[in-house]
Design an enzyme around this catalytic site. Structure first.
Site, short mmCIF file in Angstrom:
data_model
loop_
_atom_site.label_atom_id
_atom_site.label_comp_id
_atom_site.label_asym_id
_atom_site.label_seq_id
_atom_site.Cartn_x
_atom_site.Cartn_y
_atom_site.Cartn_z
N TYR A 2 32.04 35.23 32.83
CA TYR A 2 32.61 33.95 32.45
C TYR A 2 31.74 32.85 33.02
O TYR A 2 31.50 32.80 34.24
CB TYR A 2 34.05 33.78 32.95
CG TYR A 2 34.62 32.46 32.48
CD1 TYR A 2 35.03 32.31 31.16
CD2 TYR A 2 34.68 31.35 33.32
CE1 TYR A 2 35.51 31.10 30.70
CE2 TYR A 2 35.16 30.13 32.86
CZ TYR A 2 35.57 30.01 31.56
OH TYR A 2 36.02 28.80 31.09
N GLN A 46 42.06 31.90 28.04
CA GLN A 46 41.95 32.72 26.82
C GLN A 46 40.69 33.57 26.83
O GLN A 46 40.68 34.66 26.26
CB GLN A 46 42.03 31.85 25.56
CG GLN A 46 40.95 30.81 25.39
CD GLN A 46 41.32 29.46 25.99
OE1 GLN A 46 42.09 29.39 26.94
NE2 GLN A 46 40.79 28.38 25.43
N ASN A 103 37.84 27.22 37.11
CA ASN A 103 38.84 26.35 37.74
C ASN A 103 40.05 27.18 38.19
O ASN A 103 40.05 28.42 38.10
CB ASN A 103 39.26 25.23 36.79
CG ASN A 103 39.88 25.76 35.50
OD1 ASN A 103 40.36 26.89 35.43
ND2 ASN A 103 39.89 24.93 34.47
N SER A 123 34.77 25.47 45.09
CA SER A 123 33.57 25.63 45.91
C SER A 123 33.70 24.87 47.22
O SER A 123 34.42 23.88 47.33
CB SER A 123 32.35 25.12 45.13
OG SER A 123 31.17 25.52 45.77
N GLN A 160 28.25 19.76 47.39
CA GLN A 160 29.43 20.56 47.10
C GLN A 160 30.60 19.70 46.65
O GLN A 160 31.38 20.09 45.79
CB GLN A 160 29.84 21.36 48.34
CG GLN A 160 28.95 22.55 48.62
CD GLN A 160 28.89 23.52 47.45
OE1 GLN A 160 29.89 24.11 47.08
NE2 GLN A 160 27.72 23.69 46.86
N HIS A 166 31.19 19.17 42.94
CA HIS A 166 31.62 20.27 42.07
C HIS A 166 32.95 19.96 41.40
O HIS A 166 33.13 20.21 40.20
CB HIS A 166 31.75 21.56 42.88
CG HIS A 166 30.54 22.44 42.81
ND1 HIS A 166 30.15 23.07 41.67
CD2 HIS A 166 29.65 22.79 43.77
CE1 HIS A 166 29.05 23.77 41.91
NE2 HIS A 166 28.73 23.63 43.18
N GLU A 201 32.35 29.63 52.25
CA GLU A 201 31.54 30.16 51.14
C GLU A 201 30.06 29.95 51.44
O GLU A 201 29.25 30.87 51.37
CB GLU A 201 31.94 29.46 49.84
CG GLU A 201 31.12 29.90 48.63
CD GLU A 201 31.36 29.02 47.42
OE1 GLU A 201 31.00 29.45 46.32
OE2 GLU A 201 31.89 27.89 47.57
N HIS A 202 29.70 28.72 51.74
CA HIS A 202 28.32 28.38 52.13
C HIS A 202 28.36 27.80 53.55
O HIS A 202 29.17 26.93 53.84
CB HIS A 202 27.74 27.30 51.21
CG HIS A 202 27.81 27.61 49.75
ND1 HIS A 202 28.80 27.11 48.93
CD2 HIS A 202 27.00 28.36 48.97
CE1 HIS A 202 28.60 27.54 47.70
NE2 HIS A 202 27.52 28.30 47.69
N ASP A 249 21.91 28.04 45.33
CA ASP A 249 22.63 27.91 44.06
C ASP A 249 21.74 28.20 42.87
O ASP A 249 22.23 28.62 41.81
CB ASP A 249 23.18 26.48 43.92
CG ASP A 249 24.60 26.35 44.44
OD1 ASP A 249 25.20 27.37 44.85
OD2 ASP A 249 25.12 25.22 44.46
N GLU A 282 48.74 71.29 56.08
CA GLU A 282 49.33 70.20 55.28
C GLU A 282 50.36 70.72 54.29
O GLU A 282 50.97 69.94 53.56
CB GLU A 282 48.24 69.43 54.54
CG GLU A 282 47.38 68.57 55.48
CD GLU A 282 46.46 67.61 54.73
OE1 GLU A 282 45.97 66.66 55.37
OE2 GLU A 282 46.24 67.80 53.52
N HIS A 332 45.64 74.44 47.45
CA HIS A 332 44.33 74.03 47.96
C HIS A 332 43.70 75.19 48.75
O HIS A 332 42.51 75.49 48.61
CB HIS A 332 44.48 72.81 48.88
CG HIS A 332 44.64 71.51 48.15
ND1 HIS A 332 45.71 71.23 47.35
CD2 HIS A 332 43.84 70.40 48.14
CE1 HIS A 332 45.57 70.01 46.86
NE2 HIS A 332 44.44 69.49 47.32
#
Length: 426
Positions: free
Chosen positions: A124, A186, A209, A233, A255, A258, A322-323, A356, A410, A415
């Site tokens: 995506y 979607q 988003n 971000s 950042q 964003h 994140e960064h 980036d 067990e 087994h």
């Protein structure tokens, strides 16, 4: 940007909270879209594309002619820059492939592990105000290296029903041929469940988003894998008196632009540096085309003054950015003490934006504190690791008694019997 001086450790959890939103309403909205696309397929995708993107499309798939024409719409300089970035990203990620190593755990018992590309993956790519064609390089290149057989890409169309030519060019460059003009929830639904037009996939990658993020988290309940939980971000900058305030302010703004729900954090041992950064932010903000977005993001953001570097490291590890930019003396020594971060940038000449785009590392990273437990995207994200074993009769004879005893303990007699029948026939 709010300045907080020497907060107590007990205050850290509240200080380090990310921006919040009404999750219940969000989940309800996203669930309805996912369910309708799952049930009605392309018809639902068309309906929501008209509603959310403002365009009625009869066909979602990008044609070969559209892909071929994209290159002519970009400058030679931009195409060269994209190629440079792709080369660096490819070189960095190719080194992540490990050779298959067969080991003998005991005489006659050989074990090994092999990486196999996930057969079908979906990418995506956000469009909107910032068409993130760089993310195609970050996802498409490791997918190709991993050996994924089918890679599809979805990105929202503009009001004319087109995708940004840079998105099409980057997709072509990394070998992606199935591209669809579908955005938002979607798109996630179409890739997760499949429609007459869009093939279903086994794992979905890519940022988005809060609606896209929520959709990715919800489809996991139907057995579709995702790259990682992700949100808006974020960047954290550690800065002492050796930092350059202009550089630090620029990194924070890179950042903040964003989105309005992004967050930036400055952690410093120097009040003089904090004040200098705040002044530089005001100056640089006036020059930004996305000024209004950055201003909103800065409202979610803080500059925190701490007493010493030890406390700064502890605070940064608690935040799990994140960064993380370490603009400090002894940056490499400090980096050795960082245990929670998506990607780390060392020194005054390592802006987060190089990661980036073009240094080679991946920019698809865990946000919202998930860096405490998640890694960023790599070739490993696109493979399954299958283990193998092969035993000779000698190997089974050596290990068989131990397996029989453990299985019996067990209470799993079948087994035990699977070993016993083999040993009794020899």
């Amino acid at each position: 940007m709010k300045i907080i001086k020497n907060p107590a450790v007990t205050e850290w959890p509240d200080l380090l909270k990310r921006p919040a939103f009404n999750n219940n309403a969000l989940v309800e909205t996203v669930t309805a879209v996912l369910q309708q696309v799952k049930t009605d397929g392309d018809a639902a995708v068309k309906k929501y594309t008209l509603r959310f993107d403002g365009i009625a499309l009869n066909s979602f798939e990008v044609t070969v002619a559209e892909i071929d024409a994209a290159a002519d719409q970009l400058s030679a300089e931009l195409k060269q820059s994209i190629a440079l970035a792709a080369d660096n990203i490819r070189r960095f990620h190719e080194k992540q492939i490990a050779a298959v190593e067969v080991m003998e755990t005991m005489p006659g018992i050989r074990c090994w592990r092999k990486s196999v590309g996930i057969e079908k993956v979906g990418l995506y790519i956000p469009g909107g105000t910032a068409p993130l064609f760089s993310t195609i390089l970050m996802l498409g290149i490791p997918a190709a290296i991993a050996g994924c057989r089918e890679v599809i890409l979805c990105s929202p169309p503009d009001k004319s029903g087109n995708l940004n030519p840079a998105i099409l060019y980057a997709a072509q460059l990394v070998g992606i041929k199935k591209i669809f003009k579908i955005g938002g929830v979607q798109a996630i639904a179409a890739m997760a469940y499949g429609t007459a037009t869009v093939p279903g996939v086994y794992k979905i990658f890519g940022p988005g988003n809060q609606y896209v993020t929520c959709a990715k988290q919800l489809i996991q309940q139907d057995g579709i894998s995702i790259d990682m939980p992700a949100g808006p971000s974020e960047v954290c900058v550690m800065a002492d008196d050796t930092a350059n305030a202009v550089f630090v302010a620029a990194d924070l703004l890179s950042q903040a632009e964003h989105g309005t729900d992004s967050q930036v954090l400055l952690v410093s041992t120097s009040i003089a540096m904090v004040d200098a950064v705040i002044r530089s932010l005001a100056v640089q903000l006036e020059q930004l085309p996305r000024k209004d977005i950055a201003i909103k993001a800065l409202e979610n953001s803080k500059a925190i003054l701490v007493k010493d570097m030890e406390e700064a490291i502890a605070l940064v590890n608690e935040y799990a950015a994140e960064h993380l930019i370490i603009a400090c003396e002894n940056d490499e020594e400090i980096a050795g003490k960082i245990i929670n971060a998506g990607s780390v940038f060392l020194g005054n000449y390592s802006p987060e934006s190089v990661g980036d785009y073009a240094s080679g590392t991946n920019h698809t990273l865990p946000t919202n504190g998930y860096a405490k437990a998640y890694s960023g995207v790599s070739v490993d994200s696109f493979v399954k690791k299958i283990t193998y074993q092969k035993l000779s009769l000698e190997g089974l004879q050596q290990i068989g008694k131990a397996v029989e005893l453990m299985a019996a303990a067990e209470g799993l007699d079948a087994h035990k019997q699977a070993v016993t029948v083999r040993l009794q026939t020899n």
